[in-house]
Structures are given as C-alpha cells and as structure tokens.
Design an enzyme around this catalytic site. Structure first.
Site, PDB file in Angstrom:
ATOM      1  N   HIS A 113       5.511 -12.772   7.550  1.00  0.00           N
ATOM      2  CA  HIS A 113       5.761 -11.393   7.119  1.00  0.00           C
ATOM      3  C   HIS A 113       6.952 -11.369   6.162  1.00  0.00           C
ATOM      4  O   HIS A 113       7.876 -12.170   6.313  1.00  0.00           O
ATOM      5  CB  HIS A 113       6.041 -10.480   8.326  1.00  0.00           C
ATOM      6  CG  HIS A 113       5.821  -9.044   8.013  1.00  0.00           C
ATOM      7  ND1 HIS A 113       6.788  -8.246   7.463  1.00  0.00           N
ATOM      8  CD2 HIS A 113       4.717  -8.264   8.136  1.00  0.00           C
ATOM      9  CE1 HIS A 113       6.294  -7.033   7.275  1.00  0.00           C
ATOM     10  NE2 HIS A 113       5.042  -7.014   7.667  1.00  0.00           N
ATOM     11  N   ARG A 124       2.858  -4.715  16.818  1.00  0.00           N
ATOM     12  CA  ARG A 124       1.472  -4.239  16.657  1.00  0.00           C
ATOM     13  C   ARG A 124       0.504  -5.315  17.161  1.00  0.00           C
ATOM     14  O   ARG A 124      -0.571  -5.016  17.669  1.00  0.00           O
ATOM     15  CB  ARG A 124       1.195  -3.900  15.188  1.00  0.00           C
ATOM     16  CG  ARG A 124       2.108  -2.801  14.637  1.00  0.00           C
ATOM     17  CD  ARG A 124       1.959  -2.620  13.143  1.00  0.00           C
ATOM     18  NE  ARG A 124       2.301  -3.826  12.391  1.00  0.00           N
ATOM     19  CZ  ARG A 124       2.149  -3.971  11.084  1.00  0.00           C
ATOM     20  NH1 ARG A 124       1.652  -2.973  10.355  1.00  0.00           N
ATOM     21  NH2 ARG A 124       2.495  -5.095  10.472  1.00  0.00           N
ATOM     22  N   SER A 157       0.826  -1.219   0.000  1.00  0.00           N
ATOM     23  CA  SER A 157       0.000   0.000   0.000  1.00  0.00           C
ATOM     24  C   SER A 157       0.857   1.266   0.000  1.00  0.00           C
ATOM     25  O   SER A 157       0.565   2.226  -0.735  1.00  0.00           O
ATOM     26  CB  SER A 157      -0.962  -0.001   1.189  1.00  0.00           C
ATOM     27  OG  SER A 157      -0.281  -0.221   2.401  1.00  0.00           O
ATOM     28  N   HIS A 183      -2.076  -8.843   2.072  1.00  0.00           N
ATOM     29  CA  HIS A 183      -1.743  -7.565   2.746  1.00  0.00           C
ATOM     30  C   HIS A 183      -2.896  -7.232   3.703  1.00  0.00           C
ATOM     31  O   HIS A 183      -3.265  -8.052   4.542  1.00  0.00           O
ATOM     32  CB  HIS A 183      -1.482  -6.513   1.663  1.00  0.00           C
ATOM     33  CG  HIS A 183      -0.896  -5.218   2.134  1.00  0.00           C
ATOM     34  ND1 HIS A 183      -0.295  -5.053   3.345  1.00  0.00           N
ATOM     35  CD2 HIS A 183      -0.843  -3.982   1.532  1.00  0.00           C
ATOM     36  CE1 HIS A 183       0.122  -3.800   3.475  1.00  0.00           C
ATOM     37  NE2 HIS A 183      -0.205  -3.124   2.389  1.00  0.00           N
ATOM     38  N   ASP A 207      -2.461  -8.338  11.669  1.00  0.00           N
ATOM     39  CA  ASP A 207      -3.828  -8.744  11.325  1.00  0.00           C
ATOM     40  C   ASP A 207      -4.319  -9.943  12.126  1.00  0.00           C
ATOM     41  O   ASP A 207      -5.517 -10.238  12.127  1.00  0.00           O
ATOM     42  CB  ASP A 207      -3.900  -9.060   9.823  1.00  0.00           C
ATOM     43  CG  ASP A 207      -3.511  -7.852   8.987  1.00  0.00           C
ATOM     44  OD1 ASP A 207      -4.022  -6.760   9.276  1.00  0.00           O
ATOM     45  OD2 ASP A 207      -2.675  -7.998   8.079  1.00  0.00           O
TER      46      ASP A 207
HETATM   47  N1  HAX Z   1       0.752 -19.883   6.074  1.00  0.00           N
HETATM   48  C1  HAX Z   1       1.157 -20.799   5.184  1.00  0.00           C
HETATM   49  N2  HAX Z   1       2.227 -20.646   4.396  1.00  0.00           N
HETATM   50  C2  HAX Z   1       2.941 -19.522   4.533  1.00  0.00           C
HETATM   51  C3  HAX Z   1       2.591 -18.528   5.462  1.00  0.00           C
HETATM   52  C4  HAX Z   1       1.439 -18.734   6.235  1.00  0.00           C
HETATM   53  N3  HAX Z   1       1.003 -17.821   7.096  1.00  0.00           N
HETATM   54  N4  HAX Z   1       3.494 -17.532   5.354  1.00  0.00           N
HETATM   55  C5  HAX Z   1       4.372 -17.873   4.411  1.00  0.00           C
HETATM   56  N5  HAX Z   1       4.042 -19.079   3.893  1.00  0.00           N
HETATM   57  C6  HAX Z   1       4.697 -19.790   2.794  1.00  0.00           C
HETATM   58  C7  HAX Z   1       4.691 -18.929   1.551  1.00  0.00           C
HETATM   59  O1  HAX Z   1       3.427 -18.995   0.892  1.00  0.00           O
HETATM   60  C8  HAX Z   1       5.836 -19.526   0.773  1.00  0.00           C
HETATM   61  O2  HAX Z   1       5.383 -20.760   0.221  1.00  0.00           O
HETATM   62  P1  HAX Z   1       5.908 -21.271  -1.207  1.00  0.00           P
HETATM   63  O3  HAX Z   1       7.397 -21.321  -1.097  1.00  0.00           O
HETATM   64  O4  HAX Z   1       5.253 -22.598  -1.348  1.00  0.00           O
HETATM   65  O5  HAX Z   1       5.445 -20.249  -2.207  1.00  0.00           O
HETATM   66  C9  HAX Z   1       6.846 -19.862   1.879  1.00  0.00           C
HETATM   67  O6  HAX Z   1       6.068 -19.984   3.079  1.00  0.00           O
HETATM   68  C10 HAX Z   1       7.918 -18.824   2.082  1.00  0.00           C
HETATM   69  O7  HAX Z   1       7.293 -17.568   2.312  1.00  0.00           O
HETATM   70  P2  HAX Z   1       8.041 -16.435   3.146  1.00  0.00           P
HETATM   71  O8  HAX Z   1       9.296 -16.071   2.395  1.00  0.00           O
HETATM   72  O9  HAX Z   1       8.179 -16.846   4.555  1.00  0.00           O
HETATM   73  O10 HAX Z   1       6.983 -15.241   3.096  1.00  0.00           O
HETATM   74  P3  HAX Z   1       6.747 -14.159   1.976  1.00  0.00           P
HETATM   75  O11 HAX Z   1       7.655 -13.002   2.226  1.00  0.00           O
HETATM   76  O12 HAX Z   1       6.802 -14.753   0.610  1.00  0.00           O
HETATM   77  O13 HAX Z   1       5.231 -13.743   2.237  1.00  0.00           O
HETATM   78  C11 HAX Z   1       3.346 -13.118   3.513  1.00  0.00           C
HETATM   79  C12 HAX Z   1       4.854 -12.948   3.317  1.00  0.00           C
HETATM   80  C13 HAX Z   1       2.878 -12.125   4.559  1.00  0.00           C
HETATM   81  C14 HAX Z   1       2.639 -12.797   2.188  1.00  0.00           C
HETATM   82  C15 HAX Z   1       3.047 -14.565   3.960  1.00  0.00           C
HETATM   83  O14 HAX Z   1       3.666 -14.828   5.201  1.00  0.00           O
HETATM   84  C16 HAX Z   1       1.558 -14.886   4.053  1.00  0.00           C
HETATM   85  O15 HAX Z   1       0.949 -15.231   3.022  1.00  0.00           O
HETATM   86  N6  HAX Z   1       0.945 -14.763   5.263  1.00  0.00           N
HETATM   87  C17 HAX Z   1      -0.510 -14.964   5.419  1.00  0.00           C
HETATM   88  C18 HAX Z   1      -1.284 -13.747   4.959  1.00  0.00           C
HETATM   89  C19 HAX Z   1      -1.090 -12.579   5.893  1.00  0.00           C
HETATM   90  O16 HAX Z   1      -1.190 -12.690   7.096  1.00  0.00           O
HETATM   91  N7  HAX Z   1      -0.817 -11.396   5.308  1.00  0.00           N
HETATM   92  C20 HAX Z   1      -0.650 -10.151   6.092  1.00  0.00           C
HETATM   93  C21 HAX Z   1       0.804  -9.740   6.184  1.00  0.00           C
HETATM   94  C22 HAX Z   1       1.008  -8.454   6.971  1.00  0.00           C
HETATM   95  C23 HAX Z   1       0.386  -7.317   6.279  1.00  0.00           C
HETATM   96  O17 HAX Z   1       0.758  -6.864   5.213  1.00  0.00           O
HETATM   97  N8  HAX Z   1      -0.648  -6.809   6.843  1.00  0.00           N
HETATM   98  O18 HAX Z   1      -1.381  -5.900   6.229  1.00  0.00           O
END
Ligand code: HAX
Length: 441
Positions: A318, A327, A241, A271, A373
């Site tokens: 994250h 937070r 964002s 996000h 979140d």
């Molecule tokens: N549950 C399951 N799998 C997860 C996970 C979770 N909560 N978090 C990461 N992973 C997976 C990823 O999908 C990725 O899988 P693949 O290799 O199979 O593609 C692997 O673990 C490595 O990911 P990472 O390097 O640890 O994390 P990223 O930087 O790629 O992604 C995310 C960060 C926040 C997008 C991710 O942790 C996620 O999808 N979390 C759940 C959604 C969420 O809570 N989003 C909010 C984030 C905070 C925010 O912006 N708030 O607004």
C-alpha cells in the site's frame, strides 16, 4: 429543502466560517517540505489537499469522521435481523459529520429508492458495447450516458451563482448513488446471465437491492454487500479514484463526469482492479499446481515465481498503510463467521501467513501486508459470484459514497481549481545548478 440537505448546508456554513478564520490567522504556516524524490516518485507523503470524509493512519488504517471500521460495525444501523452496517449510515456520517440514528438511515434508503430511476438510453448505450467489453468499461460508459441527467450541468448552463454550486451538486450526488446499483446489476445480468434482468425491489435497502438485482437472494450475501459497500467507500483523498474525482470536479465538471473520471482510475490494476487480479492469480496458481488447496510451501514457491517474472503480488502492499488493512481484517472476520471451512477463503488466509515475510525479505517493499483487495474476491466466489472481471464494478458502486460526499463538501467549501506546479528534468538540472529563476508559475 430536504432534511439531510438542510443539515449538510448548516454544517457546511459553519465549516466555511471556521476555515476562513483559520486561514486568516494561520494561512501562511508551512505544513511540510517537498523533496526531489517525492516529485519523481508519485508525490508520496506530500500533504496537498483537504478531504473531510475520512482520514488514513498508516498504522491504524482508515477512520471515517473519526470512527474505525469495528466502531462503525457497532454504531451504525443494520438491516432488520442483520449484523453489518447499512452503507446509507456511513454516507450520512461522511456527509453530515455525525452518526445517524436509525430514522436518518431509513430516510436515506427511501430517498435513494425514490431517486433510483435509470433512463432507457443508459441501458441502450451499454447494450451498444460488444459483450466481451470489460464490465468497468461498460460501467463508466453507463455513467457517462447518465450525465444527461445532471442538475449541476443544467444550472451552470443557465447561469448559477457560485455560492449555490453545492445545491445541484448535492442533488446529482444523491441521484447518481441511487442509480448505480441498477446500472451495475444490469451489466452483470447482461454480460453473465444472458440478459435476464431482475427488476428492483422497492422494499430493500441500497446494498440489499443491488444483491437482489444481481440475482443473489441469500441473506448472508446481502449482509456481505452491506459490509462490502461500507468498507470500500472511502480511503481519504489522495488515492487515485478519490483524487481524480476531486481534481476533475475542481474544473466544475459535473458529478457524473467527475465520478466517471475517478472510476477510470479505479479500473487500474494497482488500484481497484487489484480485486480481480487477486482471484485471477489464485485461480492460475490452483490450475498450475493442480489443487484447490495449495500448501503454504506451494504458495511460497508460487509467490517467488510471480516475483521473479517481474510481476507484483496482487492484494499486497500500500502507498500509505504500513499494517494489515483493517478492511482485510473485517472481511476475514466475516469469512470466519459465515464460511470458516471454505477452501478458497482458507487459501486466502494461508497466503496471508505466507506472503508478508517473503515481501519483507526483498528489503524494498514498504508495506508487506494485505490490502482490502486481498480478501474480497474469495468471499464473492463463495456465493457463486465467480465472474471476477465484475469485482471492480462493486468497488466502484461503493466508492461513489465517499467521492460524492466529498464532492458535496468541495463545492460547499468553495474549493479552488486544482493546479499544482510541474517541472521538467531540464529545469530541475538548472535549479540544482543554482538557476532558480526557472521556477516560474
Ligand atoms: N508485489 C511485488 N512488488 C511490490 C509489491 C507487491 N505486492 N508492492 C510493492 N512492490 C514493489 C514496488 O513495485 C516497488 O518496486 P520497484 O522499486 O522495483 O519499482 C517497491 O516494491 C517499492 O514499492 P512501495 O513503495 O512499497 O509501494 P508503492 O507505494 O510504490 O506502491 C502499490 C503501492 C499498492 C501500488 C504496490 O504495493 C502494489 O503494486 N501492490 C500490488 C497491487 C495492489 O494490491 N494494489 C491495490 C492497492 C490498494 C488499493 O488501492 N486498492 O484499491
């Protein structure tokens, strides 16, 4: 010129001179290297932009102009009789770079009250959308309709000196922030309360008035809104964002267009939409298990089920943080103080004890800890705000504080159009074979 505008301009002039000097002396210094994996995998860890308002440390979490969340809870002014910081104070800190005194905070409250009028066509535009439209779509549509009010767009059309861009951008930022609670509350009352709208109360602070217009008069809900609006405001510049707002602003799209673009990014489930996904996931778990107080063992099984169906556990992980998000902790503290026996809040705490070791055991997740979140929805449900599709709108109202303060700085520092280089896989293959002439600009 208003007093806060004057202070901002004085700070920005100083910073401008300093940056010019720094670039003259050190502009050619290298700040890092970029690997092939990084350009294919979301540019993680590439330092590529400047955002003055806050800085994220992977271990410690966010600091706003050097201050952590617990420090802000100590140092920022509160509402009379309250304990949580007023988000007006955080905005001042991000914009001016110094802690405000109580008078400064009250001044911002009254400026935002004065600027909060929303023209009727904005409500008419929202009303034109079907009632089942997602609240974030209504919100961004409302912001786009409000773009008719942009000072920057009008000044640019007349022909403005680029040294003065910051000035109408500042005014747009203040107007937009002032108007957002009214738009958010209008959407809430339209979609969930049968169009029974509540007029603003000109005596209330920005977050307190949002709570009031939504129909929540409980003083501890108002305190929650003050905390919520403070902790969701900014998370340095690379998140979707903030980065999108900055990127779109770099094309000199006005603050309304830039903010709307950023909030479309906030509406993604990886996000800001994760806040609705968390509560949806917990409600589904409760329904499937037939209990509103699942045991840790039941939670663990449900987490495994989520993972084996190829879904993420919302609220965990994250891109930058590698510890429990402060937070999350701030909201947990609020829960312990105001609702220690709430079943849903206790479920969130049990999930916190259950999920990290499971995610860790997968071996691929870089951060198994909860983010912001994971907690917010349960606090809102406690006060009766159960309409979880609305949660990201609250996040968006708060995020305006950070991205608008940053946009003021972007224009005051004369930041350039953002335009990184992209490549094709074909060109990468050529480069690997030693044909580096393919890296044109
Ligand atoms: N549950 C399951 N799998 C997860 C996970 C979770 N909560 N978090 C990461 N992973 C997976 C990823 O999908 C990725 O899988 P693949 O290799 O199979 O593609 C692997 O673990 C490595 O990911 P990472 O390097 O640890 O994390 P990223 O930087 O790629 O992604 C995310 C960060 C926040 C997008 C991710 O942790 C996620 O999808 N979390 C759940 C959604 C969420 O809570 N989003 C909010 C984030 C905070 C925010 O912006 N708030 O607004």
């Amino acid at each position: 010129m208003g007093i806060i505008k004057e202070r901002f301009k004085a700070k920005a002039d100083l910073a401008n001179a300093e940056i010019k000097e720094m670039l003259k002396e050190h502009g050619s210094k290298k700040i890092g290297e970029v690997t092939l994996s990084q350009i294919y995998q979301g540019m993680r860890g590439i330092t590529g932009l400047v955002t003055e308002t806050s800085l994220l440390d992977a271990q410690e979490g966010i600091r706003f102009r050097g201050y952590s969340i617990p420090e802000l809870q100590q140092k920022l002014a509160t509402a009379p009789g309250g304990g949580e910081p007023l988000p007006e104070g955080l905005f001042y800190l991000m914009l001016v770079g110094e802690l405000p005194n109580e008078e400064d905070v009250n001044h911002i409250t009254s400026v935002w009250q004065r600027r909060s009028h929303v023209p009727n066509h904005v409500f008419a535009t929202i009303d034109a959308l079907p009632i089942n439209t997602h609240p974030m779509t209504m919100f961004v549509t409302g912001v786009m309709a409000l773009q008719t009010e942009s000072n920057f767009a009008k000044e640019y059309a007349k022909g403005i000196n680029k040294k003065d861009y910051w000035n109408p951008v500042y005014d747009d930022a203040m107007d937009l922030i002032a108007r957002l609670p009214r738009i958010a509350a209008y959407i809430y009352r339209r979609k969930y309360k049968n169009n029974d709208h509540i007029q603003p109360n000109g005596l209330l602070d920005w977050a307190g008035n949002l709570a009031h217009m939504m129909g929540y008069e409980d003083e501890s809900f108002k305190e929650l809104m003050r905390l919520y609006m403070t902790i969701h405001a900014d998370h340095e510049g690379g998140n979707v964002s903030a980065h999108t707002t900055h990127l779109v602003g770099s094309a000199l799209s006005d603050p309304y267009l830039s903010y709307a673009a950023g909030m479309n990014g906030l509406a993604g489930p990886l996000h800001g939409l994760a806040n609705q996904e968390v509560i949806k996931w917990i409600f589904e778990m409760q329904q499937e298990l037939g209990t509103d107080a699942p045991t840790k063992e039941q939670i663990a099984n449900y987490v495994q089920q989520t993972l084996s169906s190829g879904k993420v556990v919302p609220g965990y992980g994250h891109a930058v943080l590698r510890k429990t998000d402060p937070r999350f902790t701030a909201q947990m503290e609020f829960g312990k103080k105001h609702m220690p026996d709430d079943k849903l809040v206790n479920t969130v705490w049990n999930i916190y004890e259950t999920v990290p070791p499971i995610l860790q055991s997968l071996g691929k997740i870089k951060n198994p800890w909860p983010n912001v979140d994971a907690h917010s929805g349960a606090l809102l449900v406690h006060y009766g705000l159960v309409e979880y599709e609305f949660y990201t709108v609250l996040f968006a109202v708060s995020r305006a504080l950070g991205v608008m303060a940053s946009l003021c700085w972007d224009r005051a520092l004369g930041f350039a159009l953002e335009r990184p280089k992209s490549v094709t896989t074909e060109s990468v293959k050529g480069w690997l074979e030693g044909k580096d002439e393919i890296w044109g600009d």
